[in-house]
Write an enzyme that holds these catalytic residues in place. Structure first.
Site, short mmCIF file in Angstrom:
data_model
loop_
_atom_site.label_atom_id
_atom_site.label_comp_id
_atom_site.label_asym_id
_atom_site.label_seq_id
_atom_site.Cartn_x
_atom_site.Cartn_y
_atom_site.Cartn_z
N SER A 15 0.84 -1.21 0.00
CA SER A 15 0.00 0.00 0.00
C SER A 15 0.87 1.25 0.00
O SER A 15 0.36 2.37 -0.05
CB SER A 15 -0.93 0.02 1.22
OG SER A 15 -0.18 -0.07 2.42
N ASN A 75 -2.19 -2.09 13.36
CA ASN A 75 -3.64 -1.89 13.32
C ASN A 75 -4.07 -0.61 14.04
O ASN A 75 -4.90 0.14 13.54
CB ASN A 75 -4.35 -3.09 13.93
CG ASN A 75 -4.08 -4.36 13.15
OD1 ASN A 75 -3.52 -4.31 12.05
ND2 ASN A 75 -4.46 -5.50 13.69
N THR A 132 -39.16 27.28 -10.42
CA THR A 132 -39.54 25.98 -9.88
C THR A 132 -39.90 25.14 -11.11
O THR A 132 -40.41 25.69 -12.09
CB THR A 132 -40.76 26.05 -8.93
OG1 THR A 132 -41.89 26.49 -9.67
CG2 THR A 132 -40.51 26.99 -7.75
N HIS A 133 -39.61 23.87 -11.07
CA HIS A 133 -39.80 22.98 -12.24
C HIS A 133 -39.08 23.52 -13.47
O HIS A 133 -39.53 23.28 -14.59
CB HIS A 133 -41.29 22.80 -12.57
CG HIS A 133 -42.13 22.46 -11.38
ND1 HIS A 133 -42.35 21.18 -10.96
CD2 HIS A 133 -42.79 23.26 -10.51
CE1 HIS A 133 -43.13 21.19 -9.89
NE2 HIS A 133 -43.39 22.44 -9.59
N SER A 161 -13.41 24.70 -28.50
CA SER A 161 -13.67 23.44 -29.19
C SER A 161 -12.62 23.28 -30.28
O SER A 161 -12.21 24.25 -30.91
CB SER A 161 -15.07 23.47 -29.79
OG SER A 161 -15.14 22.56 -30.86
N LYS A 192 -16.99 28.31 -30.24
CA LYS A 192 -17.42 27.84 -28.92
C LYS A 192 -16.55 28.28 -27.76
O LYS A 192 -15.35 28.43 -27.87
CB LYS A 192 -17.50 26.30 -28.93
CG LYS A 192 -18.48 25.83 -29.94
CD LYS A 192 -19.56 24.91 -29.51
CE LYS A 192 -19.75 24.61 -28.08
NZ LYS A 192 -20.36 23.30 -27.94
N ASN A 206 -16.62 26.83 -23.98
CA ASN A 206 -17.30 25.79 -23.21
C ASN A 206 -17.08 25.92 -21.71
O ASN A 206 -15.98 26.23 -21.27
CB ASN A 206 -16.83 24.41 -23.68
CG ASN A 206 -17.25 24.11 -25.11
OD1 ASN A 206 -18.30 24.57 -25.55
ND2 ASN A 206 -16.42 23.39 -25.83
N GLU A 232 -18.63 21.98 -15.56
CA GLU A 232 -19.03 20.62 -15.99
C GLU A 232 -18.21 19.57 -15.24
O GLU A 232 -18.74 18.54 -14.81
CB GLU A 232 -18.81 20.45 -17.50
CG GLU A 232 -19.90 21.11 -18.32
CD GLU A 232 -19.56 21.12 -19.81
OE1 GLU A 232 -20.49 21.17 -20.61
OE2 GLU A 232 -18.36 21.08 -20.17
N GLN A 274 -7.34 -1.93 4.17
CA GLN A 274 -6.35 -1.16 3.41
C GLN A 274 -7.01 -0.45 2.22
O GLN A 274 -6.54 0.57 1.75
CB GLN A 274 -5.26 -2.11 2.92
CG GLN A 274 -4.11 -1.43 2.24
CD GLN A 274 -2.92 -2.38 2.10
OE1 GLN A 274 -2.26 -2.70 3.08
NE2 GLN A 274 -2.68 -2.86 0.90
N LYS A 305 -8.16 3.50 1.85
CA LYS A 305 -7.35 4.69 1.59
C LYS A 305 -7.59 5.36 0.24
O LYS A 305 -7.86 6.58 0.22
CB LYS A 305 -5.87 4.37 1.81
CG LYS A 305 -5.55 4.39 3.29
CD LYS A 305 -4.33 3.60 3.64
CE LYS A 305 -4.51 3.04 5.02
NZ LYS A 305 -5.46 1.89 5.09
N1 ARG Z 1 -1.21 -1.12 5.23
C1 ARG Z 1 -2.16 -1.57 6.18
C2 ARG Z 1 -3.50 -0.86 5.98
O1 ARG Z 1 -3.52 0.07 5.30
C3 ARG Z 1 -1.68 -1.28 7.58
C4 ARG Z 1 -2.20 -2.20 8.61
C5 ARG Z 1 -1.66 -3.57 8.39
N2 ARG Z 1 -2.02 -4.46 9.43
C6 ARG Z 1 -1.91 -5.76 9.27
N3 ARG Z 1 -2.26 -6.49 10.28
N4 ARG Z 1 -1.50 -6.32 8.15
O2 ARG Z 1 -4.51 -1.25 6.50
#
Ligand code: ARG
Length: 458
Positions: free
Chosen positions: A23, A110, A155-156, A277, A283, A285, A290, A322, A325
């Site tokens: 990660s 954790n 409205t509408h 465009s 144009k 835009n 948007e 994980q 994120k």
């Molecule tokens: N990279 C992990 C996450 O984003 C960190 C926690 C990992 N914990 C584990 N017991 N493998 O959740």
């Protein structure tokens, strides 16, 4: 690469699994929070005597040095070390030797990752709050500057009643105010310390969790270690509040797109905030609004992604977490970018006062004023509505406006019509008469500008 958890393993991790499970490619941005949390934790370990004061100092200094390298972009993240947490810990041990291995005492990744995400979200929430306030200020400024402009309220998507442009813009300031309240409220649940939960059951070591919470400026210490490592409610709340921000921004964006169209011609977008465009030379835009409208979809998608990751997940930590994120980071980045670009663009928009008030005059937009006039003379409102409806139909058939009716014409529809009806037919009079609290009269709108300024600037 030797993993910090490799003790019980005989064979090395497959390359495919390494790249599948890492990660660090996306959680490296958590490094300032990881260091901040680790420094507080190391200090607590020294303070409680779990490790010696001198070891604690060495660790803090090592972490500071690593932060310096990270800030300068000199730190080399290794995907073999999975995540930001293990990368920093490995670098610490390399830098200060085996004593660095004491940092992870009474801690697990954790509770560490839960803490990092809370520190990150606290910072993002504060940034978002500042940006929302900035957009509110811009809207207030534009409203004040264009206080004289009358436009049709819809409205509408049908012209309904004339309103002040300022009143319409202040509606967005109100929405954003609620967004700020929601985000601010979320801080209460973000600033809760999970550290000390360790993997899930707590720790046998004499940690001082309150000490860490105070060092980090958190409001409370989590009261259930299993919940603390598996709770992601605070993230879902953030993305949910952010989704509402995007609902509001995308409604504003949609109106800008409509208003910039040839059909409306209510506004002209600044050249620097529009695009051309590649095939149609004429144009200009409205890509910026948007994209704001489109990006709302991304943020809602992120909300559903988080809900889906959490749904049915058994306690406590599972690696599924994980996956929280990318959607969370993307949400914060997206909403900030939208707020920034809108805040920049809005003050540079040119409002076409003439087109707006002309549109407000059309479509018998003061019919409700006529009905209220009759109601004011004692006619039950339902009857007043009926009479005015007939008047509209008559005018429509003749292809004329209310102003073209003679006094006798009015009398034919109701004897209650007096000469003072004339003064009620124009859009300016209509707007001026809506003096109820929160109404569109200039006096009310100015009062609201004052109130909102007070609210926003504190
Ligand atoms: N990279 C992990 C996450 O984003 C960190 C926690 C990992 N914990 C584990 N017991 N493998 O959740």
């Amino acid at each position: 690469m030797k993993k910090p958890w490799a003790g019980r393993f005989k064979w090395r991790t497959s390359g495919t699994v390494e790249s599948f499970t890492e990660s660090v490619s996306f959680d490296r941005r958590l490094w300032p929070y990881d260091i901040e949390g680790s420094i507080a934790h190391a200090r607590m370990l020294g303070h409680t005597g779990i490790i010696s004061k001198s070891d604690s100092k060495k660790i803090v200094k090592g972490l500071r040095d690593i932060a310096g390298e990270l800030a300068k972009g000199k730190f080399k993240f290794k995907s073999g070390l999975e995540d930001v947490h293990m990368n920093i810990e490995a670098a610490l041990i390399k830098k200060i030797g085996p004593v660095g291995g004491k940092l992870h005492t009474a801690r697990s990744r954790n509770d560490q990752v839960a803490l990092d995400m809370r520190l990150y979200l606290r910072a993002e929430t504060k940034e978002l709050l500042a940006l929302i306030t900035g957009l509110q200020e811009v809207l207030l400024h534009v409203a004040e500057k264009n206080i004289g402009i009358i436009m049709p309220g819809y409205t509408h998507m049908q012209r309904a009643q004339p309103v002040l442009l300022a009143h319409h813009l202040l509606a967005y300031v109100e929405m954003l105010q609620r967004d700020r309240e929601r985000l601010t409220d979320g801080l209460k649940r973000i600033e809760v310390l999970p550290l000390g939960s360790a993997a899930l059951a707590g720790t046998s070591l004499p940690v001082d969790r309150k000490y860490v919470a105070e060092a980090l400026g958190f409001r409370a210490v989590s009261q259930n270690s299993i919940d603390a490592v598996s709770d992601r409610d605070f993230m879902i709340e953030f993305v949910s509040a952010a989704s509402l921000v995007m609902v509001h921004l995308s409604r504003l964006a949609e109106e800008l797109v409509l208003w910039a169209s040839e059909e409306f011609s209510f506004i002209e977008l600044p050249d620097a905030y529009a695009t051309g465009s590649s095939i149609m030379p004429q144009k200009k835009n409205p890509d910026v609004p948007e994209l704001v409208r489109g990006k709302a979809g991304r943020v809602f998608g992120n909300l559903v992604a988080l809900f889906t990751v959490m749904k049915g997940l058994p306690l406590a930590y599972n690696r599924d977490l994980q996956e929280d994120k990318p959607p969370l980071f993307d949400t914060a980045d997206t909403v900030k970018a939208c707020l920034e670009v809108l805040s920049e663009m809005l003050p540079k928009i040119k409002f076409n006062a003439e087109a707006m008030s002309k549109a407000a005059e059309g479509g018998y937009s003061t019919a409700a004023d006529v009905a209220e006039y009759l109601a004011g003379k004692g006619l039950p409102f339902r009857d007043a509505h009926e009479v005015t409806g007939k008047l509209v139909r008559h005018c429509e058939q003749q292809g004329i406006a209310f102003e073209d009716l003679s006094r006798a014409d009015f009398k034919r529809f109701s004897t209650l019509f007096g000469p003072d009806i004339r003064s009620r037919l124009g859009v300016k009079a209509s707007v001026g008469s809506r003096r109820s609290e929160g109404g569109t009269s200039p006096a009310q709108v100015k009062r609201q500008i004052k109130r909102l300024k007070r609210l926003i600037l504190n």
